[in-house]
Structure formats: C-alpha cells, structure tokens
Design a protein around this motif. Structure first.
Motif: not given
Ligand code: UD1
Length: 421
Positions: A216-222, A174-179
């Motif tokens: 299922t967690v979905v992370i759209e990077g910003v 989650m941390l990596a995917a956030s950016l």
C-alpha cells in the motif's frame, strides 16, 4: 545502422574480473518522467547510456525541457513546459513512454500521446494506467490511436486498487498523485525496488509518499515540487545477466555497485544451480563456479520479491548447459520465450508450451547465427554464446542496446572474446 551491426562471440573463454554494474534502466525512465513535475533543474547521477534513456530525453525535449548529459549524469531543466504532446514516433520507439502520461497531465492538465500498443512480449495493455487516472479525475478520450487526456479541474486523490501489481501503473499513479489535490492510496501496488527509488526522488523534491516498496502506497499531493539531485539505483537485471554470464563460463566475477537485497531472488536460484555467491561490503557480489551447474528445477517468474521475469531469459541460457531438467513458468508476460527458439539453434534442448518452457541440459552448445528479438531475450543469446564452442553472430542489437550499456565492452573487460562489427 545498429540493425546491420552484429556482435561476434568466440565462445568458451572463462570470464574473470570485476564488473561495475550500470544504473537501472527501469528506474531511470520513471525518474526522467518525474522531472516533468519539478519546476527546476533536476540532476540524475548513474544514468546509463542506453537508447531508451535517449528516447526519454527526446520526449522531455519535445515537452520543452532542456536535457544535457555529462558522462552518466543527466540534468533536466523543466522550469518551462511548452508542449503536452508526445510524438507518435517516440511512443512507438519505447513502450514505457506511457509513464510520461501521469506527470505531464499532473503538471499541465493536458496530455496527448499515441497508444503505445503491443510489443515483442505480447499485448501490453494500459488499462490499469487509464482507469486509475480516470479515478483521479482525468478525462481520457481514446480515438484514432491517440489518447487525449485532460484534467480540467486538476487531478484529485483517490483510493485505487490495482487488480495486478503493475510496475508502470503504480509509477504513473505516484507521479500523477504527487501534484494532485488530496491523498491517493494505491492498494496492491507493485513492490519492485524501482518504486522505492522513484518515491525517494519525489520525496527529495518535496513530495509526500509513504509505503513505497510495500503493497500500500500513500501519496499526499503537494502544490508544487522542487528539483533535486539523485543517484539512480543499480540495475538488478543487468547484474543478474552478468552473474549468468560468469556462471555459464565457469568463471569468477566480482560485481561492484550492485545491491545485494535486490538480487536475492536471483542469487537464491543461482545457488540452487551450484554457483557459489558471496555478498560483501557495500554492493559487491562475488560469483564463482567450480562444480558442474545443476538444474534449479522449477523457476516461476513473479512480481517482486519473486523471481524477476526480466532475468528469466539469461537464466534459461544458463540452464541449457546445466545437468538435469529445468522448468520455467512465466507468470508475468504471455509471450516471453522467443529466445528459446534461438537457443535451440545453439544446440539447447528446450520445448515451450504456452507459459511453460522445459529445458533439458546439454553438455555442449555450438556457435550459430542468432537474432535478438527483444531486450532480455537478446541478453540470453549473448549469455549462451559465451559458452558455445566456435563463433556466434548476433543481430538485432537495437534491442540489446535498449538495456545494456556497452555490453561487449563490459564482457571483453572480463575476458570474453566479443566484438561488435
Ligand atoms: C516493467 C518493466 C519491465 C518488467 C515489468 C515486470 C519498466 C520500464 N519496465 O514493465 O522491464 O518486465 O515491469 O516486472 O520498468 N498489465 C495490464 N494492464 C496494464 C498494465 C499492465 O494488463 O494497464 C499487465 C501486463 O500486460 C503484464 C503485467 O501486467 O502482463 C505486468 O506489467 P507491468 O508490471 O505493468 O510491466 P511494465 O511496467 O510495463
């Protein structure tokens, strides 16, 4: 220093009164790691005073962040990240420092840290963390006990399926995917409440995370995250421990600042043991034990919302004095019954076979010299000693201090005869 200190307990005092539950260690650590992603000043309220949180702040300082603490509020200024290496000494002190990998790599494109290795609960591999980050474009070299990680073109989104719902791996992704560039999906993600707390923080900072707390967690990077102010969730394991402490002394406690929903799996087992528990208002839990405790029969640890592995040791202490036979099946960690041998010194009747422990309730425990060898195992010793006749002395306090804020002060405030010397 802490190693030479001991907790001395004269058991048999009935606990009565109110305990305000500390902030969650297992939420504070990933949240402190998350501040690396936010180019600004993040404020975390309800951050417990624990050695693990101090280590996390020292890691942040090595990376160039400025950390200050005012009572239970920690402020992290991560405007400038000047280092990307976590010293081996800090990696050794705290296994969960691996959680910094995702955030440092995402923010800086590089991270060097030593392999965290095994720990007192048995081998603690990080293969899920590494393979997920590789799927997101990281190049990771594992050499000479070090992890050298780079993301020359930046991280990108990926569809990741975890073979086990690992809490730490879900958080690192989650941390990596956030950016990262694009969208990341985590399938078979961990559903522990700490995951939802991390997502709440990241979303306040401008992140786009959906499904946290579900499988299922979905992370759209910003492109970038700002800073925010956040109150860390209550510590469900500290709460469970204090419920066990109240129950083992036949006491009556009110926990405040707890979260009923998070405690459901633990409350269900305590009710099977003849504890009366009422939840009311915003975060109050009342426990009262009037009848003899009875065995909860079989307790299987499992991922959330199953019975938490971290609450297994203090519960085992409780079953040591409950009528009947209790069986514990430890499904999360390989070596999580070390406290059993110490509980036997107090007169408990426990036999361990691999991942199964059988506890035959005894009427009486007698005080003894005990050594805590891990955090929650240490909490089990404190729990049992509260009910043991005579004096118990517990060493190995550095383990207990990793996760319990002023445990002796908290228990003394509700009537325990407990001091640290
Ligand atoms: C977190 C908690 C810890 C709790 C545990 C399970 C923190 C700081 N710690 O630890 O208190 O006991 O969740 O609820 O939040 N595994 C692998 N490969 C990996 C990662 C994990 O095989 O890459 C295995 C572990 O060895 C273990 C199981 O998966 O057997 C669960 O581990 P995981 O959920 O990752 O626990 P942590 O995040 O380390």
């Amino acid at each position: 220093m802490a190693e030479q200190q001991r907790i001395v307990i004269n058991g048999g005092k009935r606990l009565e009164g109110e305990i305000s539950v500390q902030g969650a260690k297992n939420s504070a650590l990933p949240l402190l790691a998350a501040t690396v992603l936010c180019g600004g000043q993040s404020v975390l309220h309800n951050c417990p005073h624990l050695s693990d949180c101090d280590f996390a702040c020292r890691i942040l300082e090595c990376l160039g962040c400025k950390c200050t603490r005012e009572k239970n509020t920690v402020t992290v200024d991560s405007s400038v990240i000047s280092g990307t290496e976590v010293p081996a000494s800090l990696m050794r002190e705290m296994r969960s420092s691996i959680i910094f990998l995702g955030s440092v790599l995402a923010r800086c494109g590089h991270c060097r840290m030593s392999f965290p290795g095994g720990c007192e609960l048995g081998p603690r591999p990080i293969d899920f963390h590494l393979s997920a980050l590789r799927e997101m474009g990281a190049q990771i070299d594992e050499r000479h006990g070090y992890l050298e990680c780079t993301a020359p073109k930046g991280l990108h989104g990926a569809r990741i399926t975890l073979s086990f719902s690992s809490v730490g791996a879900t958080e690192n992704i989650m941390l990596a995917a956030s950016l990262a560039e694009g969208t990341t999906e985590i399938h078979n993600a961990a559903r522990e409440p700490e995951i939802a707390d991390l997502a709440a923080f990241l979303n306040k900072c401008g992140g786009k995370i959906k499904g946290a707390g579900e499988s299922t967690v979905v992370i759209e990077g910003v492109k970038q995250l700002g800073a925010c102010e956040h109150r860390i969730m209550p510590d469900r394991i500290a709460a469970a421990t204090y419920l066990c402490c109240g129950a083992i002394t036949g006491g009556e406690l009110i926990l405040t600042n707890a979260d009923h929903d998070h405690l459901r799996p633990v409350i269900a087992v305590l009710e099977r043991m003849a504890c009366s528990i009422y939840t009311y208002g915003k975060g109050n839990v009342f426990i009262n034990v009037r009848r003899p405790l009875v065995s909860p029969r079989t307790v299987r640890t499992n991922v959330h919302p199953g019975f938490p592995t971290d609450a297994q040791p203090p519960l085992m202490a409780l079953t040591a004095v409950a009528e009947g036979t209790s069986v514990f099946v430890e499904n999360i960690f390989e070596n999580r019954f070390k406290h059993a041998g110490e509980l036997v010194r107090l007169g408990a009747n426990i036999s361990v076979e691999g991942r199964v422990a059988v506890v035959i309730g005894t009427k009486k425990l007698l005080g003894a010299e005990l050594v805590a060898t891990d955090l929650r195992g240490g909490a089990a010793l404190v729990t049992a000693a509260l009910a043991a006749e005579g004096t118990s002395r517990i060493t190995g306090l550095s383990h207990i201090d990793r996760g319990y804020e002023n445990i002796e002060g908290v228990l003394r405030s509700v009537g325990a005869d407990i001091v640290r010397k």
